[in-house]
Enzyme design. Structure first.
Site, PDB file in Angstrom:
ATOM      1  N   ALA A 129       7.294   4.998   2.060  1.00  0.00           N
ATOM      2  CA  ALA A 129       6.118   5.730   2.559  1.00  0.00           C
ATOM      3  C   ALA A 129       4.862   5.125   1.952  1.00  0.00           C
ATOM      4  CB  ALA A 129       6.224   7.211   2.226  1.00  0.00           C
ATOM      5  N   ASN A 130       3.738   5.805   2.144  1.00  0.00           N
ATOM      6  CA  ASN A 130       2.480   5.426   1.519  1.00  0.00           C
ATOM      7  C   ASN A 130       1.753   6.705   1.100  1.00  0.00           C
ATOM      8  OD1 ASN A 130       0.738   6.357   3.772  1.00  0.00           O
ATOM      9  ND2 ASN A 130       1.781   4.719   4.883  1.00  0.00           N
ATOM     10  N   ARG A 131       0.579   6.550   0.539  1.00  0.00           N
ATOM     11  CA  ARG A 131      -0.123   7.698  -0.057  1.00  0.00           C
ATOM     12  C   ARG A 131      -1.095   8.391   0.891  1.00  0.00           C
ATOM     13  NH1 ARG A 131      -2.813   6.294  -5.509  1.00  0.00           N
ATOM     14  NH2 ARG A 131      -3.511   4.422  -4.415  1.00  0.00           N
TER      15      ARG A 131
END
Length: 230
Positions: A42-44
């Site tokens: 995922a990412n932030r």
């Protein structure tokens, strides 16, 4: 909530001559690409900027479909929300939401996925080797679609040479506008943003403001553009 017309359905002006509210498609948030039942890539991205844009457009009278990755944000008033998890689910939801007058692709879609394991990978088995597979390019695919929206806007989250990379992305993806921002600080998950609007006419830089302020300004610009003779 207002439900957009089925894909391919033609929208006709009301008999009383009043204007038809434009249908705006927005993606927001991250995607989660499973590694196994408990882990993912995922990412932030928090989804805050995309949700703020959806809220601003709905407040101005647009019919908004918001395709949201896994975030814990309330659905803005008057917005039709479709929740997804993976990039492939998001790509399918975007196609299902067409036709649209404009699309604003804010989501930070994971570039790659893996063929996820059906059971939890145990630490004692050693570090797994992850074979990455490229995800669909939702923005570029939409630019090539026979149902391409009249106004197609992408976002570019960069950490260096922000404008240079955004200009190249606009040409490469076939978007009308790219909204670029520097995410090397606290933008992801934060409450404010500073953006550069990349168009065929050049670059316009906006001062750092609250994400809702950025959204309100961008929403007004989108609707003004759609109101121009096409």
């Amino acid at each position: 909530m207002t439900v957009p017309p089925p894909a391919g359905e033609r929208r006709e002006a009301p008999r009383d001559g009043s204007a038809v509210a434009p249908h705006i498609l927005i993606t927001a948030g991250p995607t989660h690409e499973p590694i196994d039942p408990v882990r993912y890539i995922a990412n932030r991205s928090s989804g805050k900027q995309g949700f703020a844009i959806a809220a601003a457009l709905a407040a101005l009278g647009a019919r908004v479909t918001l395709v949201a990755g896994p975030v814990t944000l309330d659905t803005p008033a008057g917005v039709t929300r479709v929740d997804v998890e993976t990039a492939r689910e998001m790509a399918a939801a975007v196609v299902d939401a067409l036709p649209a007058d404009a699309a604003v692709m804010v989501a930070a879609v994971a570039d790659w996925r893996v063929e996820g394991a059906s059971q939890k990978i145990k630490k004692g088995d050693g570090a797994p080797v992850l074979h990455l597979v490229e995800n669909p390019d939702i923005l570029a695919d939409l630019a090539r679609s026979p149902q391409r929206p009249r106004l197609l806007i992408g976002f570019a989250a960069e950490t260096q040479r922000v404008i240079e990379h955004a200009v190249a992305k606009r040409a490469r993806k076939g978007a009308d506008w790219i909204v670029a921002n520097d995410v090397s600080g606290d933008v992801m998950g934060g409450e404010s943003n500073a953006v550069h609007i990349i168009t065929a006419e050049g670059v316009e830089s906006w001062e750092r403001s609250g994400k809702q302020v950025v959204a309100d300004r961008l929403a007004a610009r989108i609707l003004a553009t759609l109101a121009e003779p096409g």
